[in-house]
Design a protein around this motif. Structure first.
Motif, PDB file in Angstrom:
ATOM      1  N   TYR A 189       0.824  -1.195   0.000  1.00 44.72           N
ATOM      2  CA  TYR A 189       0.000   0.000   0.000  1.00 44.72           C
ATOM      3  C   TYR A 189       0.873   1.266   0.000  1.00 44.72           C
ATOM      4  N   MET A 190       0.264   2.386  -0.356  1.00 46.73           N
ATOM      5  CA  MET A 190       1.008   3.652  -0.346  1.00 46.73           C
ATOM      6  C   MET A 190       1.582   3.907   1.039  1.00 46.73           C
ATOM      7  N   CYS A 191       2.773   4.443   1.066  1.00 46.41           N
ATOM      8  CA  CYS A 191       3.492   4.802   2.295  1.00 46.41           C
ATOM      9  C   CYS A 191       3.885   3.594   3.143  1.00 46.41           C
ATOM     10  N   ALA A 192       3.956   2.420   2.512  1.00 50.70           N
ATOM     11  CA  ALA A 192       4.394   1.231   3.246  1.00 50.70           C
ATOM     12  C   ALA A 192       5.916   1.182   3.373  1.00 50.70           C
ATOM     13  N   GLY A 193       6.613   2.054   2.658  1.00 43.61           N
ATOM     14  CA  GLY A 193       8.066   2.080   2.742  1.00 43.61           C
ATOM     15  C   GLY A 193       8.761   1.434   1.554  1.00 43.61           C
ATOM     16  N   LYS A 194       8.031   1.207   0.469  1.00 41.65           N
ATOM     17  CA  LYS A 194       8.609   0.528  -0.689  1.00 41.65           C
ATOM     18  C   LYS A 194       9.814   1.279  -1.258  1.00 41.65           C
ATOM     19  N   THR A 195       9.688   2.576  -1.396  1.00 40.69           N
ATOM     20  CA  THR A 195      10.786   3.372  -1.948  1.00 40.69           C
ATOM     21  C   THR A 195      11.931   3.477  -0.954  1.00 40.69           C
ATOM     22  N   THR A 196      11.626   3.727   0.292  1.00 39.98           N
ATOM     23  CA  THR A 196      12.652   3.866   1.329  1.00 39.98           C
ATOM     24  C   THR A 196      13.447   2.574   1.483  1.00 39.98           C
ATOM     25  N   VAL A 197      12.748   1.461   1.637  1.00 41.70           N
ATOM     26  CA  VAL A 197      13.422   0.163   1.780  1.00 41.70           C
ATOM     27  C   VAL A 197      14.121  -0.200   0.472  1.00 41.70           C
ATOM     28  N   GLY A 198      13.462   0.079  -0.647  1.00 37.38           N
ATOM     29  CA  GLY A 198      14.035  -0.262  -1.949  1.00 37.38           C
ATOM     30  C   GLY A 198      15.377   0.398  -2.202  1.00 37.38           C
ATOM     31  N   ARG A 199      15.486   1.662  -1.840  1.00 39.53           N
ATOM     32  CA  ARG A 199      16.767   2.365  -2.023  1.00 39.53           C
ATOM     33  C   ARG A 199      17.878   1.704  -1.213  1.00 39.53           C
ATOM     34  N   ALA A 244       1.660  -3.842   6.409  1.00 32.98           N
ATOM     35  CA  ALA A 244       1.478  -3.132   7.676  1.00 32.98           C
ATOM     36  C   ALA A 244      -0.010  -3.067   7.996  1.00 32.98           C
ATOM     37  N   THR A 245      -0.310  -2.781   9.235  1.00 34.72           N
ATOM     38  CA  THR A 245      -1.697  -2.605   9.644  1.00 34.72           C
ATOM     39  C   THR A 245      -2.230  -1.285   9.087  1.00 34.72           C
ATOM     40  N   PRO A 246      -3.541  -1.157   8.978  1.00 36.98           N
ATOM     41  CA  PRO A 246      -4.108   0.124   8.530  1.00 36.98           C
ATOM     42  C   PRO A 246      -3.671   1.292   9.419  1.00 36.98           C
ATOM     43  N   GLU A 247      -3.577   1.059  10.718  1.00 37.50           N
ATOM     44  CA  GLU A 247      -3.179   2.128  11.634  1.00 37.50           C
ATOM     45  C   GLU A 247      -1.769   2.639  11.328  1.00 37.50           C
ATOM     46  N   VAL A 248      -0.855   1.710  11.067  1.00 41.65           N
ATOM     47  CA  VAL A 248       0.526   2.094  10.747  1.00 41.65           C
ATOM     48  C   VAL A 248       0.568   2.815   9.405  1.00 41.65           C
ATOM     49  N   LEU A 249      -0.175   2.312   8.434  1.00 45.19           N
ATOM     50  CA  LEU A 249      -0.197   2.959   7.119  1.00 45.19           C
ATOM     51  C   LEU A 249      -0.743   4.374   7.212  1.00 45.19           C
ATOM     52  N   VAL A 250      -1.798   4.558   7.999  1.00 47.61           N
ATOM     53  CA  VAL A 250      -2.364   5.900   8.175  1.00 47.61           C
ATOM     54  C   VAL A 250      -1.333   6.826   8.805  1.00 47.61           C
ATOM     55  N   GLU A 251      -0.597   6.339   9.783  1.00 52.94           N
ATOM     56  CA  GLU A 251       0.448   7.151  10.409  1.00 52.94           C
ATOM     57  C   GLU A 251       1.527   7.526   9.395  1.00 52.94           C
ATOM     58  N   LEU A 299       6.710  -0.733  -6.760  1.00 54.40           N
ATOM     59  CA  LEU A 299       5.489  -0.510  -7.529  1.00 54.40           C
ATOM     60  C   LEU A 299       4.598   0.506  -6.846  1.00 54.40           C
ATOM     61  N   GLY A 300       3.737   1.144  -7.618  1.00 57.10           N
ATOM     62  CA  GLY A 300       2.694   1.968  -7.033  1.00 57.10           C
ATOM     63  C   GLY A 300       1.739   1.065  -6.272  1.00 57.10           C
ATOM     64  N   GLY A 301       1.047   1.615  -5.298  1.00 57.93           N
ATOM     65  CA  GLY A 301       0.167   0.809  -4.456  1.00 57.93           C
ATOM     66  C   GLY A 301      -0.905   0.049  -5.212  1.00 57.93           C
ATOM     67  N   GLY A 302      -1.403   0.606  -6.310  1.00 52.34           N
ATOM     68  CA  GLY A 302      -2.452  -0.056  -7.076  1.00 52.34           C
ATOM     69  C   GLY A 302      -1.958  -0.951  -8.188  1.00 52.34           C
ATOM     70  N   THR A 303      -0.696  -0.844  -8.534  1.00 57.36           N
ATOM     71  CA  THR A 303      -0.165  -1.568  -9.697  1.00 57.36           C
ATOM     72  C   THR A 303      -0.489  -3.059  -9.704  1.00 57.36           C
ATOM     73  N   PRO A 304      -0.304  -3.790  -8.590  1.00 58.51           N
ATOM     74  CA  PRO A 304      -0.553  -5.231  -8.635  1.00 58.51           C
ATOM     75  C   PRO A 304      -2.016  -5.604  -8.874  1.00 58.51           C
TER      76      PRO A 304
END
Length: 173
Positions: free
Chosen positions: A9-19, A102-109, A77-82
């Protein structure tokens, strides 16, 4: 070597972890959204606004097929891509796939802390935002869960933890 694909999902850390993962592995990092924007010299929000989501998703699929063929890369990937076309089947066939969960609560944060402009989320109260994330996860989870590996990112709150997540992914390899 096969491409490594990070999804979630968006803001799950894909870009941060990916780098971090790409640096550790000596690979090149690509973010699919950035790749689309660079190739078409326009922001994804503008593509959505002028062309619509269907046009964007078609473009996204074509760019996914292009970039996922590169060797020795880490791709977020973008959150919707898959969740569109056969994108999940495709990435599973050409890459090692990792769902950053992540949980919805963590994603919202994470979304609240994000500096990115997210038109779909503007004007939502905290309660509306959490409800929106929960509803989207219900739809997207069946796609995300088809990744080869699932990595819990609920404690992604420091650089050390980002490195820990990268190390977990490397442990699967």
């Amino acid at each position: 070597m096969k491409c490594i694909v990070l999804l979630g999902y968006m803001c799950a850390g894909k870009t941060t972890v990916g780098r971090v993962l790409a640096k550790d592995l000596g690979r090149t990092f690509y973010d699919l959204d950035w790749y689309v924007e660079e190739r078409y010299h326009t922001r994804i929000a503008d593509i959505f606004a002028t062309e619509g989501e269907a046009k964007f998703r078609d473009l996204e699929k074509r760019m996914l097929h292009e970039v996922a063929e590169f060797e020795d890369i880490v791709l977020s990937l973008g959150g919707g891509t898959p969740c569109f076309f056969d994108n999940m089947d495709y990435v599973n066939s050409v890459a090692d796939t990792y769902y950053l969960k992540a949980t919805p609560e963590v994603l919202v944060e994470h979304i609240r802390m994000s500096r990115g402009h997210r038109p779909l989320l503007e004007g939502k109260t905290d309660e509306e935002l959490e409800g929106y994330v929960r509803e989207q996860l219900k739809v997207r989870e069946p796609f995300y869960s088809r990744a080869h590996h699932t990595v819990d990112i609920n404690l992604l709150d420091s650089f050390d933890r980002i490195q820990d997540i990268a190390n977990i992914i490397k442990g699967y390899m």
